[in-house]
Design an enzyme around this catalytic site. Sequence first.
Site, short mmCIF file in Angstrom:
data_model
loop_
_atom_site.label_atom_id
_atom_site.label_comp_id
_atom_site.label_asym_id
_atom_site.label_seq_id
_atom_site.Cartn_x
_atom_site.Cartn_y
_atom_site.Cartn_z
N ASP A 30 0.86 -1.18 0.00
CA ASP A 30 0.00 0.00 0.00
C ASP A 30 0.89 1.23 0.00
OD1 ASP A 30 -3.20 0.47 0.84
OD2 ASP A 30 -1.88 2.18 1.25
N LYS A 35 0.01 3.40 7.27
CA LYS A 35 -0.80 2.19 7.38
C LYS A 35 0.10 0.94 7.43
CE LYS A 35 -4.57 1.99 4.91
NZ LYS A 35 -5.49 1.83 3.74
N ARG A 154 -19.58 -8.84 3.98
CA ARG A 154 -20.36 -7.90 4.80
C ARG A 154 -19.44 -7.32 5.86
NH1 ARG A 154 -24.48 -11.98 7.19
NH2 ARG A 154 -22.51 -13.14 7.22
N LYS A 204 -21.64 -8.68 -9.24
CA LYS A 204 -21.40 -7.91 -8.01
C LYS A 204 -22.45 -6.80 -7.86
CE LYS A 204 -19.23 -5.82 -4.58
NZ LYS A 204 -19.19 -6.36 -3.21
N CYS A 260 -20.46 0.42 0.12
CA CYS A 260 -20.83 -0.40 -1.04
C CYS A 260 -22.18 -0.05 -1.65
CB CYS A 260 -20.81 -1.88 -0.65
SG CYS A 260 -19.17 -2.50 -0.25
#
Length: 426
Positions: A30, A35, A154, A204, A260
């Site tokens: 990344d 991070k 989820r 998706k 999302c």
Amino acid sequence: MDICIVGAGYVGLTTAALLAELGHSIHCIDKDISKIKLLNEGKSPIHEPGLEELLRKNQQNGKLIFSDDREACFLNAPILLIAVGTPSKPNGDTKLTALKSVFEQISRNISSHKLIIIKSTVPPSTNEWLHQYLIKSGVDATLFDIVSNPEFLREGSAVYDSFHPDKIVIGSSSASAIETVKKIYEKLNAPFIETSLTGAELMKYASNAFLATKISFINEFSRICDQYGVDINEISTSIGMDPRIGPHFLQSGLGYGGSCFPKDLDALGYAARKRRIKTDILRAVKKVNEDQVDYYINKLDKEIHGLKGKQITVWGLTFKPNTDDTRESQSVKLCEKLLQRGCSVVTYDPKVQTSRLPIEFATNMYQAAKYSHALIVATDWQQFTSPDWLKVKKAMIGNTILDGRNCLDRAEVNAAGLNYVGVGRS
């Protein structure tokens, strides 16, 4: 297998933990150095139950490393799994800047065959476009295969979902690439769905659009129940028993949020408009969700005889429990609208202690209720569903509890001398 995962966000980290646990050697990169530093200290930058422990375990056994060395990762790994962010533009289109940047670097560094797996949610035909981009950049077509492999996780239960998927979607024009992806996931007990690149992209979007539709449907129906004195829970239970409908995503409340559903509905609508296709259902789903917060606030306004000048407690800022994600949170929108109506807002959330809004943060849930005229349960964290209501009653000036997630026991609330208010709760 040696796999380079590009992007240490929500999807990238969950996927990294899964694949390392399955026995693969994972190098996750990344560009955010802070991070990477946090991850190398054994800490997760996001809250997801079970994730930090899994990341730390696989770092310690050598299966998982984190760095910002994109070039080395691209050169050495035969498999590149892309999980960078694809946020919305103001017009609903998807911002693909991060994805394009990754492919620019791939085109400059590729010297041996790469299987490129796209986890990021992208509009239909994006992966076909990326294939052509590499060709036009001078990359030999024999040096790469692209696979669309969307996630169906989820937030709040992503680790469980990763290890117990109901399906694994693999979109590609290459039979050998599909077989390789199958081997990556072969230890999981789930059916494989093979399709085209664009077919996988649309699977998706179809999934998220349909789930958002179920939520907006039950929320709109709760308003009907509200006017006829019928309990929406009875309706949800009844229709959920129908195997053609199913029981999931039928809990009424303030509406959906997160990174999302709102983004994907906008992106799908934009993609459809580009092909001159009307999406009346998608627009209606979005409109119901936008109006739901107002319905709750208007009900509270009538219940406490005006909002202006009142102090309102809001329990929960995240868009759902077991996450620290406030993106497109209906709870945050609720606070915004309360402020616009002249309220002062005091809030408490187990994972979020800052906001751009001029609201007060309490150190615990009971302190947040002190001197308030009403309390709203806006996120159904477990600790909010069965608190000490007598303690709440003692702290408040008023006595109104607005159940924004249909998660409270009316009898328990009323037994403490508090006034339970819900939508579609008889």
